[in-house]
Design a protein around this motif. Structure first.
Motif, PDB file in Angstrom:
ATOM      1  N   ALA A 297       0.810  -1.222   0.000  1.00 52.32           N
ATOM      2  CA  ALA A 297       0.000   0.000   0.000  1.00 52.32           C
ATOM      3  C   ALA A 297       0.846   1.276   0.000  1.00 52.32           C
ATOM      4  CB  ALA A 297      -0.931  -0.002   1.205  1.00 52.32           C
ATOM      5  N   LEU A 298       1.995   1.247   0.663  1.00 47.38           N
ATOM      6  CA  LEU A 298       2.755   2.479   0.879  1.00 47.38           C
ATOM      7  C   LEU A 298       3.900   2.710  -0.103  1.00 47.38           C
ATOM      8  CD1 LEU A 298       2.877   2.382   4.781  1.00 47.38           C
ATOM      9  CD2 LEU A 298       1.417   3.805   3.327  1.00 47.38           C
ATOM     10  N   ASP A 299       4.423   1.662  -0.721  1.00 45.10           N
ATOM     11  CA  ASP A 299       5.554   1.824  -1.635  1.00 45.10           C
ATOM     12  C   ASP A 299       5.180   2.735  -2.800  1.00 45.10           C
ATOM     13  OD1 ASP A 299       8.175   1.400  -2.629  1.00 45.10           O
ATOM     14  OD2 ASP A 299       7.384  -0.072  -4.043  1.00 45.10           O
ATOM     15  N   GLY A 300       5.947   3.803  -2.976  1.00 44.96           N
ATOM     16  CA  GLY A 300       5.720   4.744  -4.069  1.00 44.96           C
ATOM     17  C   GLY A 300       4.710   5.838  -3.753  1.00 44.96           C
ATOM     18  N   ASN A 301       4.068   5.772  -2.598  1.00 44.98           N
ATOM     19  CA  ASN A 301       3.077   6.791  -2.239  1.00 44.98           C
ATOM     20  C   ASN A 301       3.733   7.994  -1.586  1.00 44.98           C
ATOM     21  OD1 ASN A 301       1.012   5.254  -3.219  1.00 44.98           O
ATOM     22  ND2 ASN A 301       0.153   4.714  -1.228  1.00 44.98           N
ATOM     23  N   ASP A 302       3.076   9.143  -1.734  1.00 41.49           N
ATOM     24  CA  ASP A 302       3.570  10.374  -1.157  1.00 41.49           C
ATOM     25  C   ASP A 302       3.312  10.401   0.352  1.00 41.49           C
ATOM     26  OD1 ASP A 302       4.408  13.326  -1.589  1.00 41.49           O
ATOM     27  OD2 ASP A 302       2.581  13.438  -0.378  1.00 41.49           O
ATOM     28  N   PHE A 303       4.348  10.775   1.117  1.00 42.64           N
ATOM     29  CA  PHE A 303       4.221  10.975   2.554  1.00 42.64           C
ATOM     30  C   PHE A 303       5.103  12.157   2.929  1.00 42.64           C
ATOM     31  CE2 PHE A 303       5.502   9.941   7.011  1.00 42.64           C
ATOM     32  CZ  PHE A 303       4.252  10.114   7.584  1.00 42.64           C
ATOM     33  N   MET A 304       4.492  13.223   3.399  1.00 40.58           N
ATOM     34  CA  MET A 304       5.203  14.442   3.788  1.00 40.58           C
ATOM     35  C   MET A 304       6.031  15.001   2.627  1.00 40.58           C
ATOM     36  SD  MET A 304       6.229  13.452   7.726  1.00 40.58           S
ATOM     37  CE  MET A 304       6.774  15.097   8.192  1.00 40.58           C
ATOM     38  N   GLY A 305       5.489  14.891   1.410  1.00 40.56           N
ATOM     39  CA  GLY A 305       6.141  15.477   0.251  1.00 40.56           C
ATOM     40  C   GLY A 305       7.185  14.612  -0.436  1.00 40.56           C
ATOM     41  N   HIS A 306       7.332  13.369  -0.001  1.00 40.16           N
ATOM     42  CA  HIS A 306       8.311  12.461  -0.601  1.00 40.16           C
ATOM     43  C   HIS A 306       7.625  11.159  -1.013  1.00 40.16           C
ATOM     44  CE1 HIS A 306      12.261  14.352   0.627  1.00 40.16           C
ATOM     45  NE2 HIS A 306      11.359  15.125   1.229  1.00 40.16           N
ATOM     46  N   ASP A 307       8.046  10.590  -2.154  1.00 41.65           N
ATOM     47  CA  ASP A 307       7.540   9.286  -2.580  1.00 41.65           C
ATOM     48  C   ASP A 307       8.331   8.207  -1.851  1.00 41.65           C
ATOM     49  OD1 ASP A 307       5.726  10.437  -4.297  1.00 41.65           O
ATOM     50  OD2 ASP A 307       7.022  10.276  -6.050  1.00 41.65           O
ATOM     51  N   LEU A 308       7.661   7.495  -0.963  1.00 34.85           N
ATOM     52  CA  LEU A 308       8.320   6.485  -0.140  1.00 34.85           C
ATOM     53  C   LEU A 308       8.810   5.298  -0.963  1.00 34.85           C
ATOM     54  CD1 LEU A 308       5.867   6.292   2.891  1.00 34.85           C
ATOM     55  CD2 LEU A 308       7.994   7.576   2.739  1.00 34.85           C
ATOM     56  N   ARG A 309       9.885   4.694  -0.504  1.00 34.71           N
ATOM     57  CA  ARG A 309      10.370   3.411  -1.010  1.00 34.71           C
ATOM     58  C   ARG A 309      10.251   2.445   0.169  1.00 34.71           C
ATOM     59  NH1 ARG A 309       8.964   4.590  -4.974  1.00 34.71           N
ATOM     60  NH2 ARG A 309       9.935   6.116  -6.296  1.00 34.71           N
ATOM     61  N   VAL A 310       9.343   1.503   0.042  1.00 32.80           N
ATOM     62  CA  VAL A 310       9.054   0.599   1.156  1.00 32.80           C
ATOM     63  C   VAL A 310       9.204  -0.841   0.679  1.00 32.80           C
ATOM     64  CG1 VAL A 310       7.337  -0.072   2.878  1.00 32.80           C
ATOM     65  CG2 VAL A 310       7.393   2.283   2.051  1.00 32.80           C
ATOM     66  N   ASN A 311      10.024  -1.622   1.388  1.00 33.32           N
ATOM     67  CA  ASN A 311      10.162  -3.046   1.082  1.00 33.32           C
ATOM     68  C   ASN A 311      10.668  -3.796   2.305  1.00 33.32           C
ATOM     69  OD1 ASN A 311      13.060  -2.688   1.020  1.00 33.32           O
ATOM     70  ND2 ASN A 311      12.829  -1.860  -1.021  1.00 33.32           N
ATOM     71  N   GLU A 312      10.667  -5.116   2.189  1.00 34.29           N
ATOM     72  CA  GLU A 312      11.169  -5.924   3.300  1.00 34.29           C
ATOM     73  C   GLU A 312      12.654  -5.665   3.459  1.00 34.29           C
ATOM     74  OE1 GLU A 312      11.281 -10.581   4.805  1.00 34.29           O
ATOM     75  OE2 GLU A 312      10.109 -10.027   3.051  1.00 34.29           O
ATOM     76  N   ALA A 313      13.076  -5.423   4.700  1.00 33.26           N
ATOM     77  CA  ALA A 313      14.484  -5.104   4.970  1.00 33.26           C
ATOM     78  C   ALA A 313      15.351  -6.346   4.765  1.00 33.26           C
ATOM     79  CB  ALA A 313      14.633  -4.584   6.395  1.00 33.26           C
ATOM     80  N   ARG A 314      16.515  -6.119   4.179  1.00 33.00           N
ATOM     81  CA  ARG A 314      17.490  -7.203   4.025  1.00 33.00           C
ATOM     82  C   ARG A 314      18.295  -7.293   5.313  1.00 33.00           C
ATOM     83  NH1 ARG A 314      18.659  -4.578  -1.364  1.00 33.00           N
ATOM     84  NH2 ARG A 314      20.180  -3.445  -0.148  1.00 33.00           N
ATOM     85  N   PRO A 315      18.808  -8.479   5.614  1.00 36.47           N
ATOM     86  CA  PRO A 315      19.657  -8.592   6.825  1.00 36.47           C
ATOM     87  C   PRO A 315      20.870  -7.667   6.717  1.00 36.47           C
ATOM     88  CG  PRO A 315      19.116 -10.757   5.948  1.00 36.47           C
ATOM     89  CD  PRO A 315      18.643  -9.753   4.945  1.00 36.47           C
ATOM     90  N   ARG A 316      21.266  -7.135   7.823  1.00 37.88           N
ATOM     91  CA  ARG A 316      22.412  -6.214   7.860  1.00 37.88           C
ATOM     92  C   ARG A 316      23.695  -6.968   7.530  1.00 37.88           C
ATOM     93  NH1 ARG A 316      23.679  -2.100  12.813  1.00 37.88           N
ATOM     94  NH2 ARG A 316      25.334  -0.956  11.754  1.00 37.88           N
ATOM     95  N   GLU A 317      24.504  -6.369   6.661  1.00 36.04           N
ATOM     96  CA  GLU A 317      25.779  -6.989   6.283  1.00 36.04           C
ATOM     97  C   GLU A 317      26.816  -6.685   7.342  1.00 36.04           C
ATOM     98  OE1 GLU A 317      26.920  -5.625   2.438  1.00 36.04           O
ATOM     99  OE2 GLU A 317      25.047  -6.279   1.514  1.00 36.04           O
ATOM    100  N   SER A 318      27.675  -7.667   7.616  1.00 34.08           N
ATOM    101  CA  SER A 318      28.732  -7.438   8.607  1.00 34.08           C
ATOM    102  C   SER A 318      29.823  -6.588   7.967  1.00 34.08           C
ATOM    103  CB  SER A 318      29.300  -8.766   9.089  1.00 34.08           C
ATOM    104  OG  SER A 318      29.828  -9.484   8.007  1.00 34.08           O
TER     105      SER A 318
END
Length: 83
Positions: A61-82
């Protein structure tokens, strides 16, 4: 599920993201990433939701939608790289 939320406005706070994602289900944690030296937002953050199905619904629902003047990029987070 841990969700990456990028391209957020620099003025976006953790409460703003909690309210936005809270419309889709229970939010267990929110973190806006800030610069270590200046304390200024880096323009991205992470939201954790307890229900994976609700998290996927929020991502869709939120990926690419405007929030506070910015188009959000929303996706499942990848594991943090060491480092």
């Amino acid at each position: 599920m841990n969700i990456y939320c990028g391209n957020i406005a620099y003025g976006t706070g953790e409460d703003d993201l909690r309210d936005l994602f809270g419309k889709y289900g229970e939010v267990t944690a929110v973190r806006v990433i800030t610069d270590r030296d200046t304390g200024r937002s880096k323009g991205f953050g992470f939201v954790e939701m307890s229900d994976d199905d609700k998290a996927k619904e929020a991502i869709q629902a939120l990926d690419g939608n405007d929030f506070m003047g910015h188009d959000l990029r929303v996706n499942e987070a990848r594991p943090r790289e060491s480092r």
